[in-house]
Scaffold this active site. Structure first.
Site, PDB file in Angstrom:
ATOM      1  CG  ASN A   1       1.209  -4.841  -1.582  1.00  8.04           C
ATOM      2  OD1 ASN A   1       0.501  -3.930  -1.098  1.00  8.04           O
ATOM      3  ND2 ASN A   1       0.794  -5.904  -2.672  1.00  8.04           N
TER       4      ASN A   1
ATOM      5  CG  ASP B   1      -1.611  -6.916   0.036  1.00  9.27           C
ATOM      6  OD1 ASP B   1      -1.077  -5.593   0.077  1.00  9.27           O
ATOM      7  OD2 ASP B   1      -2.884  -6.815  -0.585  1.00  9.27           O
TER       8      ASP B   1
ATOM      9  CD  GLU C   1      -3.284  -2.447   0.821  1.00 14.74           C
ATOM     10  OE1 GLU C   1      -2.742  -2.092   1.968  1.00 14.74           O
ATOM     11  OE2 GLU C   1      -3.061  -3.128  -0.019  1.00 14.74           O
TER      12      GLU C   1
END
Length: 280
Positions: free
Chosen positions: A143, A191, A15
């Protein structure tokens, strides 16, 4: 438009890619492994650093070191690696997720519950001295966050809504939230995101196996398919900020693609906006 492999990795939940112009490197995290990865495209050099807790994001600080969005709050790593808490607000069952540094140097840090319970997340503006200002409203899985080239709009994703929203951004405040773009059923969940120099918004589609670009007016104008099912976020980096780096995840898949968990790159696909280091 075919992605290349920048770093072959087996991250459980890669991420938060971020370009560090001072170090000439791409920083990203593996949330569930509590690791911060670094990659220098020029030399191929890689680094891996363990964190105190699950880490949702790591961003460069003014003067060196990193600000990190951890399970129990926001922490700081100095240039020497020494750790300290800036804002510690533990909530049982909740962890830090994506985060971004605004043009004024404040960190906007998101959270979510491990069980993704509705309204269990948050988004908080954290200044360099640790002062928190929560964004009002219900949030579930906080997100992607990003700003328009002129700094007057803030884009935001709460993944279960299947939307990219936009706020008017003025005097360090986000207000007048409205829909910018909607993701249709079956295309995955939005996302992490990145904004390019032309005002386009790029978003990774979790369970959608693709990256999309929406024009400044919210019109879909590009879809790039990926070999992995769960891309998580994207960021511009490299020379001239012309390459789009994409983090990916292996978690929750019985038979993940061999490249799941790796750092991918779309070379020369656009031009990003120079980032801001955290003012703390």
């Amino acid at each position: 438009m075919r992605p290349e492999v920048a770093v072959r990795e087996w991250a459980e939940l890669g991420e938060g890619p971020t370009w560090d112009p001072v170090g000439g490197r791409l920083i990203w995290v593996d949330i569930l492994a509590s690791r911060i990865h670094g990659y220098e495209p020029g030399s191929g050099r890689r680094t891996v650093m363990a964190t105190e807790q699950h880490v949702g994001a790591a961003k460069p600080r003014v003067g060196g070191g990193l600000v990190v969005n951890l399970r129990d709050g926001v922490g700081l790593y100095g240039p020497d690696g020494a750790f300290s808490w800036l804002l510690r607000e533990p909530v049982p069952g909740r962890r830090g997720n994506d985060a971004a540094v605004a043009p004024d140097g404040a960190l906007w840090a998101g959270t979510m519950r491990y069980d993704e319970a509705p309204s269990g997340g948050s988004l908080t503006r954290v200044t360099g001295d640790g002062t928190p200002t929560p964004l009002p409203g219900d949030i579930t899985v906080s997100n992607g966050i990003g700003w328009s080239p002129d700094g007057r709009s803030m884009y935001y994703v709460d993944s279960p809504t299947r939307r990219i929203d936009v706020f008017d951004f003025d005097s360090q405040l986000a207000h007048e939230r409205r829909e910018f773009a909607a993701i249709e059923e079956g295309a995955g969940f939005p996302d992490g995101l990145a904004v390019d120099a032309a005002g386009g918004v790029w978003v990774a589609l979790w369970d959608g196996g693709a990256i999309r670009r929406y024009g400044p007016d919210g019109t879909l104008d590009l879809v790039v398919g990926l070999p992995v099912r769960r891309p998580t976020a994207c960021a511009f980096g490299g020379p001239g900020l012309g390459d789009l780096y994409i983090t990916t995840a292996r978690v929750g898949q019985d038979r993940p693609h061999p490249l799941a968990g790796s750092l991918l790159v779309l070379p020369g696909i656009g031009r990003g906006i120079p980032g801001t280091a955290f003012a703390g």
